[in-house]
Write a protein that holds these residues in place. Structure first.
Motif, PDB file in Angstrom:
ATOM      1  N   ASP A  92       0.842  -1.193   0.000  1.00 52.65           N
ATOM      2  CA  ASP A  92       0.000   0.000   0.000  1.00 52.65           C
ATOM      3  C   ASP A  92       0.879   1.246   0.000  1.00 52.65           C
ATOM      4  O   ASP A  92       1.730   1.421   0.884  1.00 52.65           O
ATOM      5  CB  ASP A  92      -0.891  -0.026   1.243  1.00 52.65           C
ATOM      6  CG  ASP A  92      -1.813   1.172   1.364  1.00 52.65           C
ATOM      7  OD1 ASP A  92      -1.809   2.052   0.479  1.00 52.65           O
ATOM      8  OD2 ASP A  92      -2.554   1.222   2.363  1.00 52.65           O
ATOM      9  N   ASN A  94       0.330   4.118   0.896  1.00 51.56           N
ATOM     10  CA  ASN A  94       0.188   4.912   2.115  1.00 51.56           C
ATOM     11  C   ASN A  94       1.061   4.397   3.258  1.00 51.56           C
ATOM     12  O   ASN A  94       1.249   5.076   4.254  1.00 51.56           O
ATOM     13  CB  ASN A  94      -1.278   4.946   2.562  1.00 51.56           C
ATOM     14  CG  ASN A  94      -2.150   5.657   1.556  1.00 51.56           C
ATOM     15  OD1 ASN A  94      -1.754   6.667   0.982  1.00 51.56           O
ATOM     16  ND2 ASN A  94      -3.331   5.114   1.315  1.00 51.56           N
ATOM     17  N   ARG A  95       1.583   3.181   3.109  1.00 51.96           N
ATOM     18  CA  ARG A  95       2.409   2.582   4.159  1.00 51.96           C
ATOM     19  C   ARG A  95       3.895   2.798   3.956  1.00 51.96           C
ATOM     20  O   ARG A  95       4.696   2.468   4.822  1.00 51.96           O
ATOM     21  CB  ARG A  95       2.119   1.093   4.256  1.00 51.96           C
ATOM     22  CG  ARG A  95       0.677   0.820   4.670  1.00 51.96           C
ATOM     23  CD  ARG A  95       0.513  -0.614   4.950  1.00 51.96           C
ATOM     24  NE  ARG A  95       1.538  -1.015   5.905  1.00 51.96           N
ATOM     25  CZ  ARG A  95       1.348  -1.782   6.948  1.00 51.96           C
ATOM     26  NH1 ARG A  95       0.158  -2.243   7.179  1.00 51.96           N
ATOM     27  NH2 ARG A  95       2.323  -2.118   7.750  1.00 51.96           N
TER      28      ARG A  95
END
Length: 154
Positions: A92, A94-95
């Protein structure tokens, strides 16, 4: 050869293996690469160092104008490619934080990434992403050997 140095290399060197008060030759050699424009880092390096006051961190901050490559269009385009590889690996976006910026700088400027991260099964560490993009990555000891550094006792 020119290099893009990952934050973890500075942290490991400064805090674990080559503290400036014990191994000043390491920092002198590194300084030579920075001064000649052969060792670079993205702006993310300063963010990841968190502006703490350790002597070795101060050493990095003092070289910011020579070491840090400001974000430009080629890096932005490269970040897009790097994030796409992370996504293909099932990570992801966002990670992930700073790693794509180091890889992107290397991709944009044809640099070798210097990192202490090791590839691991199932993980998307820098070497794995670099490999997928055709960007070479090596460890700090590899740089020291390639550059012929000798840290000798006095």
């Amino acid at each position: 050869m020119s290099y893009c140095i990952d934050t973890n290399v500075f942290i490991d060197a400064g805090e674990r293996y080559y503290p400036p008060d014990i191994v000043p030759g390491f920092w002198k050699n590194l300084d030579g690469l920075i001064a000649t424009g052969r060792m670079k880092a993205p702006e993310m390096l300063i963010e990841e160092l968190e502006r703490k006051g350790d002597d070795w961190r101060q050493w990095v901050y003092e070289r910011k104008d020579t070491l840090i490559v400001p974000m430009d269009l080629s890096q932005i385009e490269a970040v897009t490619k790097v994030v796409a590889v992370y996504a293909a690996e099932g990570i992801d976006a966002n990670r992930i934080t700073g790693d794509p910026f180091f890889i992107a700088l290397a991709l944009a400027q044809d640099l070798i990434v210097v990192t202490n991260e090791k590839p691991r099964r199932g993980g998307a560490k820098i070497p794995k992403i670099c490999s997928a993009l055709g960007v070479p990555s090596i460890g700090l000891l590899d740089v020291m050997r390639r550059e012929g550094w000798r840290l000798v006792a006095t």
